[in-house]
Design a protein around this motif. Structure first.
Motif, PDB file in Angstrom:
ATOM      1  N   VAL A   1       0.842  -1.108   0.119  1.00  0.00           N
ATOM      2  CA  VAL A   1      -0.031  -0.028   0.020  1.00  0.00           C
ATOM      3  C   VAL A   1       0.749   1.054  -0.163  1.00  0.00           C
ATOM      4  O   VAL A   1       1.679   1.453   1.051  1.00  0.00           O
ATOM      5  CB  VAL A   1      -0.928  -0.069   1.364  1.00  0.00           C
ATOM      6  N   GLU A   2       0.630   2.004  -1.074  1.00  0.00           N
ATOM      7  CA  GLU A   2       1.372   3.104  -1.138  1.00  0.00           C
ATOM      8  C   GLU A   2       0.534   4.505  -0.491  1.00  0.00           C
ATOM      9  O   GLU A   2      -0.647   4.518  -0.606  1.00  0.00           O
ATOM     10  CB  GLU A   2       1.788   3.783  -2.431  1.00  0.00           C
ATOM     11  N   SER A   3       1.217   5.278   0.095  1.00  0.00           N
ATOM     12  CA  SER A   3       0.687   6.759   0.620  1.00  0.00           C
ATOM     13  C   SER A   3       1.600   7.869   0.601  1.00  0.00           C
ATOM     14  O   SER A   3       2.834   7.544   0.112  1.00  0.00           O
ATOM     15  CB  SER A   3       0.189   6.333   1.894  1.00  0.00           C
ATOM     16  N   GLY A   4       1.256   8.913   0.657  1.00  0.00           N
ATOM     17  CA  GLY A   4       2.072  10.131   0.517  1.00  0.00           C
ATOM     18  C   GLY A   4       2.101  11.026  -0.727  1.00  0.00           C
ATOM     19  O   GLY A   4       2.633  12.057  -0.401  1.00  0.00           O
ATOM     20  N   GLY A   5       1.114  10.364  -1.458  1.00  0.00           N
ATOM     21  CA  GLY A   5       1.185  11.471  -2.653  1.00  0.00           C
ATOM     22  C   GLY A   5       0.416  12.709  -2.426  1.00  0.00           C
ATOM     23  O   GLY A   5      -0.379  12.606  -1.300  1.00  0.00           O
TER      24      GLY A   5
ATOM     25  N   LEU B   1       7.799  15.717  -1.315  1.00  0.00           N
ATOM     26  CA  LEU B   1       7.039  14.616  -0.766  1.00  0.00           C
ATOM     27  C   LEU B   1       7.666  13.410  -0.497  1.00  0.00           C
ATOM     28  O   LEU B   1       8.528  13.173  -0.969  1.00  0.00           O
ATOM     29  CB  LEU B   1       5.856  14.368  -1.827  1.00  0.00           C
ATOM     30  N   ARG B   2       7.291  12.876   0.760  1.00  0.00           N
ATOM     31  CA  ARG B   2       7.678  11.576   1.071  1.00  0.00           C
ATOM     32  C   ARG B   2       6.604  10.425   0.667  1.00  0.00           C
ATOM     33  O   ARG B   2       5.487  10.247   1.349  1.00  0.00           O
ATOM     34  CB  ARG B   2       8.282  11.604   2.277  1.00  0.00           C
ATOM     35  N   LEU B   3       7.082   9.334   0.039  1.00  0.00           N
ATOM     36  CA  LEU B   3       6.111   8.426  -0.339  1.00  0.00           C
ATOM     37  C   LEU B   3       6.244   7.117   0.688  1.00  0.00           C
ATOM     38  O   LEU B   3       7.502   7.021   0.731  1.00  0.00           O
ATOM     39  CB  LEU B   3       6.239   7.912  -1.647  1.00  0.00           C
TER      40      LEU B   3
ATOM     41  N   MET C   1      11.105  12.342  -2.073  1.00  0.00           N
ATOM     42  CA  MET C   1      11.399  13.340  -3.316  1.00  0.00           C
ATOM     43  C   MET C   1      11.490  14.817  -3.079  1.00  0.00           C
ATOM     44  O   MET C   1      10.485  15.535  -2.666  1.00  0.00           O
ATOM     45  CB  MET C   1       9.932  13.040  -4.271  1.00  0.00           C
ATOM     46  N   ASP C   2      12.687  15.332  -3.389  1.00  0.00           N
ATOM     47  CA  ASP C   2      12.659  16.605  -3.181  1.00  0.00           C
ATOM     48  C   ASP C   2      13.062  17.580  -4.670  1.00  0.00           C
ATOM     49  O   ASP C   2      13.319  17.043  -5.822  1.00  0.00           O
ATOM     50  CB  ASP C   2      14.089  16.912  -2.316  1.00  0.00           C
ATOM     51  N   SER C   3      13.113  18.768  -4.626  1.00  0.00           N
ATOM     52  CA  SER C   3      13.246  19.423  -5.859  1.00  0.00           C
ATOM     53  C   SER C   3      12.276  18.780  -6.785  1.00  0.00           C
ATOM     54  O   SER C   3      12.602  18.727  -8.058  1.00  0.00           O
ATOM     55  CB  SER C   3      14.632  19.391  -6.109  1.00  0.00           C
ATOM     56  N   LEU C   4      10.935  18.839  -6.495  1.00  0.00           N
ATOM     57  CA  LEU C   4      10.186  18.264  -7.493  1.00  0.00           C
ATOM     58  C   LEU C   4       9.901  19.230  -8.758  1.00  0.00           C
ATOM     59  O   LEU C   4       9.848  20.497  -8.458  1.00  0.00           O
ATOM     60  CB  LEU C   4       8.763  17.736  -6.949  1.00  0.00           C
TER      61      LEU C   4
END
Length: 121
Positions: A4-8, A17-19, A82-85
């Protein structure tokens, strides 16, 4: 067996963001974990992978230096910081398991349902 993914979510360019990828029904310890993404009208592409044995990490050139993959075997989970998106990072992000890190979706058995990341001003 479930991933299960989350954080989007929605973030402005330059944001972070951190998934998370939570596993249940099996021990994630024994598997490499890959993160993939798929934008509308495009093929699913590999973003990053972390091995099960020594924690080696691999990144697509497009995210190298901006994304960081990690895992916490005690929590049976993996993460993608995920940085500098950028707007081109907009996609549905999926985690999946395999024995050895690979960029081919065919090498992965179990997949999560995905979490949407939208980068826009």
């Amino acid at each position: 067996v479930q991933l299960v993914e989350s954080g989007g979510g929605f973030v402005q360019p330059g944001g972070s963001l951190r998934l998370s990828c939570a596993a249940s029904g099996f021990d994630l310890d024994y598997y490499a974990v890959g993160w993939f993404r798929q934008a509308p009208g495009k093929e699913r592409e590999g973003v990053s992978c972390i091995s099960s044995s020594d924690g080696s990490t691999f990144y697509a050139d497009s995210v190298k230096g901006r994304f960081t993959i990690s895992r916490d075997n005690a929590k049976n989970a993996a993460y993608l910081q995920m940085d500098s998106l950028k707007p081109e990072d907009t996609a549905a992000y999926y985690c999946a398991t395999t024995l050895y890190c690979s960029w081919s979706t065919h090498d992965y058995g179990d997949w999560g349902q995905g979490t949407q990341v939208t980068v826009s001003s």
